[in-house]
Design an enzyme around this catalytic site. Structure first.
Site, PDB file in Angstrom:
ATOM      1  N   ASP A  23       0.835  -1.207   0.000  1.00  0.00           N
ATOM      2  CA  ASP A  23       0.000   0.000   0.000  1.00  0.00           C
ATOM      3  C   ASP A  23       0.869   1.256   0.000  1.00  0.00           C
ATOM      4  OD1 ASP A  23      -2.648   1.442   0.538  1.00  0.00           O
ATOM      5  OD2 ASP A  23      -1.474   2.031   2.282  1.00  0.00           O
TER       6      ASP A  23
ATOM      7  N   GLU B 243      -1.780  -5.645  -3.679  1.00  0.00           N
ATOM      8  CA  GLU B 243      -0.836  -4.877  -2.860  1.00  0.00           C
ATOM      9  C   GLU B 243       0.315  -5.758  -2.384  1.00  0.00           C
ATOM     10  OE1 GLU B 243      -3.529  -1.365  -0.815  1.00  0.00           O
ATOM     11  OE2 GLU B 243      -3.387  -3.299   0.214  1.00  0.00           O
TER      12      GLU B 243
END
Length: 223
Positions: free
Chosen positions: A47, A119
């Site tokens: 992220d 991610e």
């Protein structure tokens, strides 16, 4: 894993990183005695890596975009929906290691699980090859495909949010005109807030013209 490597365009020096990225918590829980851990920590890192690359790209390619718009555009590019689309392109569901219950319950198609796996995959590439390895992947699967769409989508969203600050202020769009030959039509749209026209935009489609009218309205109202 080798098949997924080919799709990513990155050959891992440590393929265990990619296997880790494909390990959902449900699988890790079922194999706790083997010392297997989930991809959740990789999600956290991915992220941050994604956010940094997208922010750097937007900063460099949109020198006149204000801070608020940069923030909203970045959010649109790194949201669950965007990451889910990447996972679908890569067919990440095929490679996930899921617990039996999660697998039976449709986990391989669940948007939240696939977005998290995206991610985690980016983090795995980053750990294996650094920023120079992960940037091309983010560019190919997110920035090149989504930047303009995210920017356009954000104008209408931002205008709606601005209008909602005042009770009873609705936003509406009206086709004001068309011009050009059939193969190259240009549409003109008007956008009204609370019944007053506040922006006019043109585009090759009605949707694009709406976005441009919303952009014009934002520039007028924010100014």
């Amino acid at each position: 894993m080798r098949e997924l490597e080919e799709k990513l365009g990155h050959h891992f020096r440590n393929i265990a990183l990619l296997e880790h990225a494909m390990t959902h918590s449900s699988y890790a829980n079922e194999h706790r005695s083997s010392g297997i851990t989930s991809n959740e920590r990789l999600e956290f890192l991915g992220d941050s890596v994604l956010g940094m690359v997208v922010a750097e790209h937007l900063f460099a390619t949109h020198p006149n975009m204000p801070e608020g718009e940069l923030t909203r555009t970045r959010a649109a590019l790194v949201c669950e929906g965007s990451l889910y689309e990447v996972a679908r392109i890569l067919n990440l569901g095929r490679y996930l290691r899921l617990g039996k219950g999660e697998d039976a319950g449709g986990g391989r198609e669940r948007p939240s699980i696939l977005a998290d796996a995206t991610e985690a995959t980016l983090a795995a590439v980053y750990l294996d090859g650094g920023m120079e390895a992960v940037k091309p992947i983010i560019r190919t699967f997110i920035l090149d495909k989504e930047t303009e769409k995210a920017v356009d989508r954000d104008y209408k969203t931002a205008l709606q949010e601005l209008a909602q600050r005042s009770p009873g202020q609705s936003v509406s769009y009206r086709l004001a005109g068309e011009s050009g030959p059939d193969h190259a039509r240009v549409f003109t749209m008007e956008v009204s807030v609370g019944g007053c026209v506040v922006g006019i935009g043109r585009g090759r489609s009605k949707k694009e013209a709406e976005q441009m009218s919303a952009k014009a309205a934002l520039e007028k109202l924010d100014g």
